[in-house]
Design an enzyme around this catalytic site. Sequence first.
Site, PDB file in Angstrom:
ATOM      1  N   SER A 132       1.136  -1.054   0.121  1.00 50.86           N
ATOM      2  CA  SER A 132      -0.193  -0.078   0.120  1.00 50.86           C
ATOM      3  C   SER A 132       0.928   1.360  -0.341  1.00 50.86           C
ATOM      4  CB  SER A 132      -0.739   0.117   1.221  1.00 50.86           C
ATOM      5  OG  SER A 132      -1.515   1.001   1.010  1.00 50.86           O
ATOM      6  N   TYR A 146      -2.117  -1.398  10.089  1.00 49.29           N
ATOM      7  CA  TYR A 146      -2.059  -1.485   8.639  1.00 49.29           C
ATOM      8  C   TYR A 146      -0.677  -0.521   8.312  1.00 49.29           C
ATOM      9  CZ  TYR A 146      -3.546  -1.250   4.089  1.00 49.29           C
ATOM     10  OH  TYR A 146      -4.029  -1.794   2.628  1.00 49.29           O
TER      11      TYR A 146
END
Length: 237
Positions: A132, A146
């Site tokens: 990401s 995350y």
Amino acid sequence: MSVFKGKSVLVLGGSRGIGAAIARRFASEGARVTFTYSGSPDAAKLVAEETGAIAFQTDSSDRDAVIARVRDSGPLDVLVVNAGVAIFGDALEQDPDAVDRLFRINVQSPYHAAVEAARKMPQGGRIIVIGSVNGDRMPVPGMASYALSKSALQGMARGLARDFGPRGITINIVQPGPIDTDANPEDGPMKDLMHSFMAIKRHGRPEEVAGMVAWLAGPEAGFVTGAMHTIDGAFGA
Ligand code: NDP
């Protein structure tokens, strides 16, 4: 198109969103596709019927199940690790078990899957992991676990590129910005905030990410390894 004709491709997490687009892309280019899913058997069945791919229920939070699935699917020409989860909220309030489950899915499984795949992978094999842009930039609170998990993939790719390079096996991270999926729908409440960070003020489409994955898996990308490939409308710029 038959770029991947005869190639064996495993997508971990292929029932929905970006993973389903990746499974569709490889199938449309002639690959023999296998993918895993966990909580969405109906969605997995649809993707399998549409593409001719084989679907297996394999929970990416179960390291040994993932290793067994990779082993039993091999030898693979291409491994794509897409399965990933996010949890949101105050770090001081988060359930440590939920955080550790995220680390198992987002970090441990990609690592062990990549290593297991490389055991039998032929010369020129390709490993692609969906990271990401949050591995580079985390502009909001509440997503530290995350962000940590996606940054960890960067070190994994740099290191495993060294281990696998002598056999011509590449490993790369694809780092999307906001992509319109169930996990991050474009009509969701965070839309305006996310778009305010971006030069191209829209969510990306799963098919755009699948296109980058296909290029990394294809014949032009044999010299590309240990690298991060960001596709984010300049979210991280
Ligand atoms: P979705 O939630 O839409 O889909 C996630 C996919 O991963 C589903 O196929 C799901 O299968 C599978 N999956 C999730 N947990 C597990 C598990 N424990 N075991 C097996 N499969 C699992 O997410 P996206 O398509 O949006 O995201 C895919 C990847 O892209 C993730 O790694 C995510 O972090 C990354 N990403 C997404 C962005 C976005 O904006 N959408 C931005 C940046 C990165 P099932 O439903 O069957 O469990």
